[in-house]
Structures are given as C-alpha cells and as structure tokens.
Design a protein around this motif. Sequence first.
Motif, PDB file in Angstrom:
ATOM      1  N   ILE A 134      32.056  31.378  42.907  1.00 18.38           N
ATOM      2  CA  ILE A 134      31.435  32.132  41.814  1.00 18.38           C
ATOM      3  C   ILE A 134      30.295  32.984  42.355  1.00 18.38           C
ATOM      4  N   GLY A 187      37.440  38.972  36.344  1.00 21.15           N
ATOM      5  CA  GLY A 187      36.800  37.753  36.828  1.00 21.15           C
ATOM      6  C   GLY A 187      35.468  37.450  36.186  1.00 21.15           C
ATOM      7  N   ILE A 221      35.607  26.205  43.402  1.00 16.64           N
ATOM      8  CA  ILE A 221      35.785  27.497  42.744  1.00 16.64           C
ATOM      9  C   ILE A 221      34.648  28.433  43.142  1.00 16.64           C
ATOM     10  N   LEU A 260      33.702  35.215  38.757  1.00 18.28           N
ATOM     11  CA  LEU A 260      34.432  34.517  39.807  1.00 18.28           C
ATOM     12  C   LEU A 260      34.385  35.390  41.056  1.00 18.28           C
TER      13      LEU A 260
END
Length: 474
Positions: free
Chosen positions: A71, A106, A69, A88
């Motif tokens: 970030i 995000g 993921i 994000l």
Amino acid sequence: MAFVAEELRKQLGRYKFRDLTVEELKTVNKTYPNFTFSMNTYTFKDGSQKDLLNFSGTVPVKYGNSYNIPIRLWILDSYPFAPPICFLKPTANMGISVGKHVDAHGRIYLPYLQNWSHPKSTIVGLIKEMIAKFEEELPLYSLSSSDAARQSELLSYIAKITEGETDTKSKSKTDGDKNEGCFNKITVVGAGDLGIACVLAVAAKGVADKVVLLDLSEGAAKGGTMDLEIFALPNVEISKADSKVVVLTVNSLGSAQTYLDVIQSNVDLFRGIIPAVSHYSQNSVLLVASHPVEVMTYVSWKLSAFPKSRVIGVGGNLDTERFQYTLTNLLQVQALGKDAWIVGEQGEDKVLSWTSCNSHANQTETMVAQNSKEQVANRAMEILKGKGQRSWSVGLSVADLTESILKDKRKVHSVSTLAKGCCNINSEVFLSLPCILGTSGVIEMVKLEEDPSVQEKLQSSAGSIHDLQQQLKL
C-alpha cells in the motif's frame, strides 16, 4: 528513506500541523517498521500538484493463506484534520480486484476515511480497518501463468478470425445491402481495459454481425481504440449506431475524496451518455458493467426511461458461472450445481442461494441434509477464494449474456434487475437475481428457495444501496 523524526520535521516545513503529524508517524513507524517515507509530487483530480509526504510498505492480510498487501498512503498538508489518500501499490505480477473498497486505479475507499475525525481517527486505526476489509475480500490477485494462458487463448482465437476472414466477413459482404436494423449489432461504451475485453470476447463468440466501440476518452487514453484501428477486426467499428444491446463499461474514477464522490462522478458521466444511447438505440437492451453495478444499473434505468426488463447489470453472472462450474466439474455435485446462484450485491456482500423450481433440487433435498449442502457450497466458495474480476473474465461474462439476449436462448443468469417486490423489498434498487434472458432482456425472474437468512441479507443490501442512491444527484 527510513523514519528519522528531525529529518521529517525539516521536510514538513509547509505542513500546518507538522508536530502533530510527526508524532503520529512515530507511532506508525513503531507498529509498521517496514514502511519507507519520502516526499513526492501528488497530482489531484483537477490537475493541480503538490509535494506531499507519503509512505509505502506492506500490511499482513490473512485470506486462507497469509499475504503481504503493498500500500501507499499520501499525507495531506492539513493532516491530521484531513484523512490520508490511500492506494494499493501492486507489483508487476499483481492485478487489482475492483470492488466496494478499491477502484480500478487502486485507490482505497473505507468508511474509516469517510468518517475521519481528529483525534479519534489515526493512521494505525485506518490500517487496521484496511486489513479487516482486505481479509473479507482480497484487493489484489496474482497474474498467474494460467491467467496469461487464458488471455492468450482468447487473443489467439481472435487472430484466427482476423486471418481467416471466412464465415463472418463473407457474410458481411454478401449481406452488404441488407438493412442494418436487421443485424445483431452490439455497442460497447467505453474503451478502457474492460471495454476492449468485452469487444474481443463478443467478437470471439461470433454472436453479433457487428460490434461497435464508442470511445469517450481523449488524447493518449485512446491507445486501446488505436490498436483496434491498426489491427482491424472483421465487423468491429469505432462509432455510434442503432444496436440491439448496448454494453456500458465506462467509469469516471479520479481522485475523488470519498466513495460517494466516486459514484457521483460516474452518475455525472452517465447523465451525458445514457440520453444519447437511448436516442440512438431506442429498442436496445442496456447491459451495465460500470462500477458499482447495482447503483449504475439503477441510474441507467432512471436516465433512459426504458422498461425495467431492458436495463440489466452484469451482477453475479460471473461469480455464479464459476460457482456452478466448481460444484459440477470439480466437486462432482451435478444436481446442486444446476440450482446454485450468487445473488445480491457484487463483492463481499454477495449471497449464496438456491432455486426451488427444478425437481432435481427436491431430490437432492431428500438425499442430502441441508447442512451437508451448505458444507459442499462452503467448500466450493473456498476453492474460488481470491478469484478477482479481471477485465477479460468480465468481458467473457458480458459475451455470455449478450449471446443469451441476441439468440433468445431463454437461459437463466444471475443479473442485476429491479428487485422491488422480491423478498419483501419495497425500494427501487437493483440486485442480482436469477432471471431468464431473451431478446427483450429479462423475460422472467426465477423464484429462489425460501430461506429467511437469504431474504434478510438481500433486504440489508437493498437498504444500504437505497440509502446510497438517495444521496446521489441525478
């Protein structure tokens, strides 16, 4: 740039606690060596700007499969006595799944950030909690070719309506002298991605004589409504009007520091919207899709002074429809599919339950043991893992609900409704529960199968939502 301590010290000349910051970033670099560091300009909610250190990279998350993921963390110049600002960083083929811990932009909100306290709180600890929360509910989804095909199909259908101008438009012309109050008119408040998706989906369903889009944005943000004006759809207008259903999609998601601040920003926005909506559409049903839906449905109910039956949230309708479809069509368990519901809160705290009013459920109980039923349900939930709530899919769910209301279909949906009195809940909170919908909104709540674990989870959700609501300024 790669992590070089001396280079960072030079760049952090204006940081109040430079040495503390650099020492901690050394630990971060050892734990997550893939992170890259840079100095960039950050724009705050009030429009002010500041050059801040930030670093980006991926964190490993296991959600069935393993995912990296992406970030990005911004380090304030008062660090470590102020928490990082976390986002994000999705790639072009990723979409954001809005939830309890992630907003539409995000930005990431976690209890760890809210309770930040040096020296106990650290960036490594923050990332560990981030990973744990993401393993409960993935914050991103892949924009697969099937998703693109579904959206293309919807837009293609809209195009056919626009080109044909047949049934709907001709009806509009012939009934032009008809009293507008007799029309099935829907107002969508908010012209963001979700608002536009709701307009398109409702228009595609053909359930309304007129769809009204109320755009609250200014300047460049009006791109969505400008496109609707350019590519005019029949029976879609941008204004305010007396409507039978008002869909609320607006979200004031800025650079607030905590999750509570985000919700309070939404409440402040609703304080200006709901009184006007209730004035212009006094007999309407309010359908809330703003986030978080349970709290914002409660806020809409309080500010509108409408009866509880005419203020509902989109709640678990989308999740329930997906779940029932999976049981019925993919796992071929038709009897179970009719009585399965996703209730409670949206997001990671949603609860699987069953209704007991259908005789099929009793037959199934005699044929299939309780643990077998749970196994089938768990298999269905596994299939649905990673299915986010995209704007267009929520738009289709909103169209489904408006159709049930306008056509008085008396169909059962899992929607956010006032839960006081259900499952021994004594506070004024809204939770998703199976309800029969008609022209006046919620006609009746359908009784859930008695299950102590379900009741306990719903009571827990009600308690946390009520505590949150008590901190808001209405």
